[in-house]
Design a protein around this motif. Structure first.
Motif, mmCIF file in Angstrom:
data_model
loop_
_atom_site.group_PDB
_atom_site.id
_atom_site.type_symbol
_atom_site.label_atom_id
_atom_site.label_comp_id
_atom_site.label_asym_id
_atom_site.label_seq_id
_atom_site.Cartn_x
_atom_site.Cartn_y
_atom_site.Cartn_z
ATOM 1 N N PRO A 90 -38.814 -2.847 12.419
ATOM 2 C CA PRO A 90 -39.431 -3.863 13.274
ATOM 3 C C PRO A 90 -40.189 -3.194 14.424
ATOM 4 C CG PRO A 90 -37.060 -3.760 13.652
ATOM 5 C CD PRO A 90 -37.363 -2.853 12.497
ATOM 6 N N GLY A 91 -41.323 -3.737 14.767
ATOM 7 C CA GLY A 91 -42.060 -3.211 15.905
ATOM 8 C C GLY A 91 -43.524 -2.921 15.654
ATOM 9 N N ALA A 92 -44.001 -3.088 14.429
ATOM 10 C CA ALA A 92 -45.405 -2.779 14.143
ATOM 11 C C ALA A 92 -46.352 -3.686 14.932
ATOM 12 C CB ALA A 92 -45.683 -2.883 12.657
ATOM 13 N N ALA A 93 -45.988 -4.946 15.102
ATOM 14 C CA ALA A 93 -46.856 -5.861 15.862
ATOM 15 C C ALA A 93 -46.967 -5.418 17.321
ATOM 16 C CB ALA A 93 -46.321 -7.289 15.778
ATOM 17 N N ILE A 94 -45.857 -5.010 17.913
ATOM 18 C CA ILE A 94 -45.873 -4.534 19.294
ATOM 19 C C ILE A 94 -46.671 -3.246 19.398
ATOM 20 C CG2 ILE A 94 -44.420 -3.680 21.188
ATOM 21 C CD1 ILE A 94 -44.251 -6.724 20.669
ATOM 22 N N LEU A 95 -46.512 -2.349 18.432
ATOM 23 C CA LEU A 95 -47.284 -1.112 18.441
ATOM 24 C C LEU A 95 -48.777 -1.384 18.295
ATOM 25 C CD1 LEU A 95 -45.065 1.349 16.371
ATOM 26 C CD2 LEU A 95 -45.629 1.465 18.796
ATOM 27 N N THR A 96 -49.133 -2.392 17.533
ATOM 28 C CA THR A 96 -50.540 -2.755 17.397
ATOM 29 C C THR A 96 -51.100 -3.200 18.748
ATOM 30 O OG1 THR A 96 -50.205 -3.408 15.096
ATOM 31 C CG2 THR A 96 -52.159 -4.283 16.203
ATOM 32 N N LEU A 97 -50.349 -4.042 19.437
ATOM 33 C CA LEU A 97 -50.771 -4.479 20.777
ATOM 34 C C LEU A 97 -50.819 -3.299 21.751
ATOM 35 C CD1 LEU A 97 -48.702 -7.780 21.052
ATOM 36 C CD2 LEU A 97 -51.164 -7.557 20.639
ATOM 37 N N ALA A 98 -49.833 -2.417 21.643
ATOM 38 C CA ALA A 98 -49.795 -1.241 22.515
ATOM 39 C C ALA A 98 -51.007 -0.346 22.273
ATOM 40 C CB ALA A 98 -48.507 -0.461 22.289
ATOM 41 N N GLY A 99 -51.396 -0.202 21.014
ATOM 42 C CA GLY A 99 -52.569 0.616 20.699
ATOM 43 C C GLY A 99 -53.811 0.100 21.389
#
Length: 154
Positions: free
Chosen positions: A72-81
């Motif tokens: 879990p966390g790909a969506a947050i990493l996308t936003l972080a990018g």
């Protein structure tokens, strides 16, 4: 002889299991939320300015691991990018990292689970196998866009 041929699969499965367990045992998912991203954005921006290659490389590697292990966390990493690197650079990093991660997830699951899936669901996947043999990448792309087929199934 059978154990010898299964050993690489078992080692890869153990490595993947250990990585997933470490993610949860060390509570690493606490870093993958919007609150932490907002709190650490200034620190990450400073790191980006000081180390222009290190932070994007680390971000890329982390995203690949998250995608490859289906953590879990790909969506947050996308936003972080996007927040850290901007829309253009963030989009490039996320696109390549997510593609590489998904490819690694597919290759590892195919290597580890292919025989078991064929034995258990062979008749059900016959049409999909025929479609891939006939149309290849376009067929995979098409079924990826259909929400009835979750990513992990494909």
């Amino acid at each position: 002889m059978k154990l010898r041929s299964a050993l690489p699969r078992l080692l890869l499965l153990a490595l993947i299991g250990a990585a997933i367990a470490a993610f949860f045992v060390f509570d690493l998912h606490r870093y993958l939320n919007l609150q932490t991203l907002k709190e650490q954005q200034h620190v990450l921006q400073t790191w980006r300015d000081i180390h222009p290659w290190l932070l994007p490389g680390a971000f890329f590697a982390i995203y690949v691991l998250v995608a490859a292990l289906s953590l879990p966390g790909a969506a947050i990493l996308t936003l972080a990018g996007g927040a850290i690197f901007g829309v253009f650079e963030g989009t490039i990093l996320v696109s390549f990292a997510s593609t590489l991660g998904a490819t690694l997830a597919m290759l590892s699951s195919r290597f580890i689970l292919r025989d078991w899936v064929r034995r258990r669901f062979g008749a059900r996947f016959k049409r999909i196998d025929e479609g891939i043999a006939r149309e290849g990448g376009f067929y995979l792309f098409s079924i990826r866009l259909v929400p009835a087929f979750p990513f992990f199934v494909i």
